[in-house]
Design a protein around this motif. Sequence first.
Motif, PDB file in Angstrom:
ATOM      1  N   PRO A   1      33.369  27.261  23.873  1.00  0.00           N
ATOM      2  CA  PRO A   1      33.773  26.319  24.926  1.00  0.00           C
ATOM      3  C   PRO A   1      33.582  24.864  24.508  1.00  0.00           C
ATOM      4  CG  PRO A   1      31.681  27.362  25.478  1.00  0.00           C
ATOM      5  CD  PRO A   1      32.214  28.082  24.282  1.00  0.00           C
ATOM      6  N   ARG A   2      34.469  24.018  24.980  1.00  0.00           N
ATOM      7  CA  ARG A   2      34.354  22.585  24.736  1.00  0.00           C
ATOM      8  C   ARG A   2      33.184  22.034  25.555  1.00  0.00           C
ATOM      9  NH1 ARG A   2      38.747  19.869  22.673  1.00  0.00           N
ATOM     10  NH2 ARG A   2      38.145  18.021  23.864  1.00  0.00           N
ATOM     11  N   TRP A   3      32.558  21.000  25.024  1.00  0.00           N
ATOM     12  CA  TRP A   3      31.481  20.365  25.769  1.00  0.00           C
ATOM     13  C   TRP A   3      32.043  19.680  27.012  1.00  0.00           C
ATOM     14  CZ3 TRP A   3      26.717  21.645  24.690  1.00  0.00           C
ATOM     15  CH2 TRP A   3      26.364  22.008  23.392  1.00  0.00           C
ATOM     16  N   LEU A   4      31.418  19.945  28.142  1.00  0.00           N
ATOM     17  CA  LEU A   4      31.789  19.249  29.369  1.00  0.00           C
ATOM     18  C   LEU A   4      31.293  17.809  29.285  1.00  0.00           C
ATOM     19  CD1 LEU A   4      30.663  21.914  32.026  1.00  0.00           C
ATOM     20  CD2 LEU A   4      32.946  21.621  31.018  1.00  0.00           C
ATOM     21  N   VAL A   5      31.996  16.912  29.926  1.00  0.00           N
ATOM     22  CA  VAL A   5      31.508  15.533  30.011  1.00  0.00           C
ATOM     23  C   VAL A   5      30.315  15.536  30.959  1.00  0.00           C
ATOM     24  CG1 VAL A   5      32.030  13.169  30.671  1.00  0.00           C
ATOM     25  CG2 VAL A   5      33.780  14.577  29.553  1.00  0.00           C
ATOM     26  N   PRO A   6      29.139  15.158  30.485  1.00  0.00           N
ATOM     27  CA  PRO A   6      27.950  15.224  31.336  1.00  0.00           C
ATOM     28  C   PRO A   6      27.950  14.144  32.407  1.00  0.00           C
ATOM     29  CG  PRO A   6      27.412  14.190  29.252  1.00  0.00           C
ATOM     30  CD  PRO A   6      28.836  14.672  29.131  1.00  0.00           C
TER      31      PRO A   6
ATOM     32  N   ALA B   1      28.197  27.324  32.948  1.00  0.00           N
ATOM     33  CA  ALA B   1      28.281  28.747  33.277  1.00  0.00           C
ATOM     34  C   ALA B   1      29.431  29.029  34.238  1.00  0.00           C
ATOM     35  CB  ALA B   1      26.956  29.218  33.887  1.00  0.00           C
ATOM     36  N   ALA B   2      29.713  28.089  35.126  1.00  0.00           N
ATOM     37  CA  ALA B   2      30.781  28.268  36.105  1.00  0.00           C
ATOM     38  C   ALA B   2      32.157  28.296  35.450  1.00  0.00           C
ATOM     39  CB  ALA B   2      30.719  27.162  37.152  1.00  0.00           C
ATOM     40  N   THR B   3      32.265  27.798  34.227  1.00  0.00           N
ATOM     41  CA  THR B   3      33.550  27.797  33.528  1.00  0.00           C
ATOM     42  C   THR B   3      33.764  29.074  32.715  1.00  0.00           C
ATOM     43  OG1 THR B   3      32.731  26.764  31.469  1.00  0.00           O
ATOM     44  CG2 THR B   3      33.340  25.297  33.288  1.00  0.00           C
ATOM     45  N   LEU B   4      32.738  29.900  32.615  1.00  0.00           N
ATOM     46  CA  LEU B   4      32.816  31.119  31.818  1.00  0.00           C
ATOM     47  C   LEU B   4      33.075  32.329  32.697  1.00  0.00           C
ATOM     48  CD1 LEU B   4      29.710  30.482  29.501  1.00  0.00           C
ATOM     49  CD2 LEU B   4      32.113  29.935  29.024  1.00  0.00           C
ATOM     50  N   ASP B   5      33.576  33.405  32.091  1.00  0.00           N
ATOM     51  CA  ASP B   5      33.761  34.655  32.825  1.00  0.00           C
ATOM     52  C   ASP B   5      32.407  35.193  33.255  1.00  0.00           C
ATOM     53  OD1 ASP B   5      36.486  34.532  32.452  1.00  0.00           O
ATOM     54  OD2 ASP B   5      36.441  35.708  30.591  1.00  0.00           O
ATOM     55  N   SER B   6      32.375  35.920  34.342  1.00  0.00           N
ATOM     56  CA  SER B   6      31.115  36.407  34.898  1.00  0.00           C
ATOM     57  C   SER B   6      30.626  37.705  34.261  1.00  0.00           C
ATOM     58  CB  SER B   6      31.256  36.610  36.408  1.00  0.00           C
ATOM     59  OG  SER B   6      32.294  37.547  36.695  1.00  0.00           O
ATOM     60  N   GLU B   7      31.415  38.288  33.379  1.00  0.00           N
ATOM     61  CA  GLU B   7      31.013  39.562  32.786  1.00  0.00           C
ATOM     62  C   GLU B   7      29.882  39.375  31.784  1.00  0.00           C
ATOM     63  OE1 GLU B   7      34.051  41.208  30.114  1.00  0.00           O
ATOM     64  OE2 GLU B   7      35.098  39.309  30.340  1.00  0.00           O
TER      65      GLU B   7
ATOM     66  N   THR C   1      23.992  23.231  32.188  1.00  0.00           N
ATOM     67  CA  THR C   1      24.328  24.612  31.848  1.00  0.00           C
ATOM     68  C   THR C   1      24.765  25.407  33.070  1.00  0.00           C
ATOM     69  OG1 THR C   1      21.950  25.129  31.910  1.00  0.00           O
ATOM     70  CG2 THR C   1      22.944  24.732  29.757  1.00  0.00           C
ATOM     71  N   ARG C   2      24.311  25.001  34.250  1.00  0.00           N
ATOM     72  CA  ARG C   2      24.801  25.648  35.465  1.00  0.00           C
ATOM     73  C   ARG C   2      26.298  25.360  35.646  1.00  0.00           C
ATOM     74  NH1 ARG C   2      21.568  23.547  38.755  1.00  0.00           N
ATOM     75  NH2 ARG C   2      20.038  25.213  38.926  1.00  0.00           N
ATOM     76  N   ARG C   3      26.698  24.130  35.376  1.00  0.00           N
ATOM     77  CA  ARG C   3      28.123  23.784  35.457  1.00  0.00           C
ATOM     78  C   ARG C   3      28.915  24.493  34.367  1.00  0.00           C
ATOM     79  NH1 ARG C   3      30.472  18.958  34.686  1.00  0.00           N
ATOM     80  NH2 ARG C   3      28.750  17.967  33.561  1.00  0.00           N
TER      81      ARG C   3
END
Length: 239
Positions: free
Chosen positions: A35-40, A54-60, A50-52
Amino acid sequence: MVTEPKSPLVLLSGLAADARIFTPQKVAFPQLNCPRWLVPERSESLNDYTRRLAATLDSEPCFIGGASFGGIVALHLAEHVDAKAVILIGSIISPSELPLYARCARPFRFLVPVIPIRLLQFLIRPLTIRIVRRHAPIVYGFASQFRDSDPVVFKWSLSRILDWSIAPNVSCPVFHLHGDRDWILPLRYTSADRIVAGGGHLLSLTHPDEVNSYIRQIVSQLTSPSAAADDSNEPGQDG
């Protein structure tokens, strides 16, 4: 012939790096996600970031890991996703394993916002020319990634390294691969499960066979029906 498992593999790049650092792993693992780094957000903590993420990733259920700073982020990410394991590649597991130079720099972390990243990116451009790529590909790769990095992400990441004080409570196994010639995060400050002889800080690029074999062994072990009953052949240890 080894059949790759379906569980996603998520690997995070390090400071001033991007998914290119895992090019050899992308070939070996079709399920790999870098995954690309989110703009903090301003002064955002590692936990909130990391909570944000995680929301961009699949839940499996997935395997997560990272190189250098990416490994630190992966440890915190493991608190917010269904992680089967965390795989550290040339990284560390706790703030106490930061090298001496990083600990000495902590009192000066207030200077991070004024680091002239754009100027440094301009000055490093001579290292991104074709002749450097031909004769010093590792230097070229590092320079190219730093040149293309987001200054906001870079400064945030550096600040989080310098103020990292609490290791996350990771409930899944943690596996650690480290090079014995890593001068950025020296081996003497940490305790790795497996050591790569002659390996520097960019193991995923310089020693892809060792890295891929280590990942494959962990993934195969933890997806095997007998994984829970067989602990004798683990490539690492629980975190």
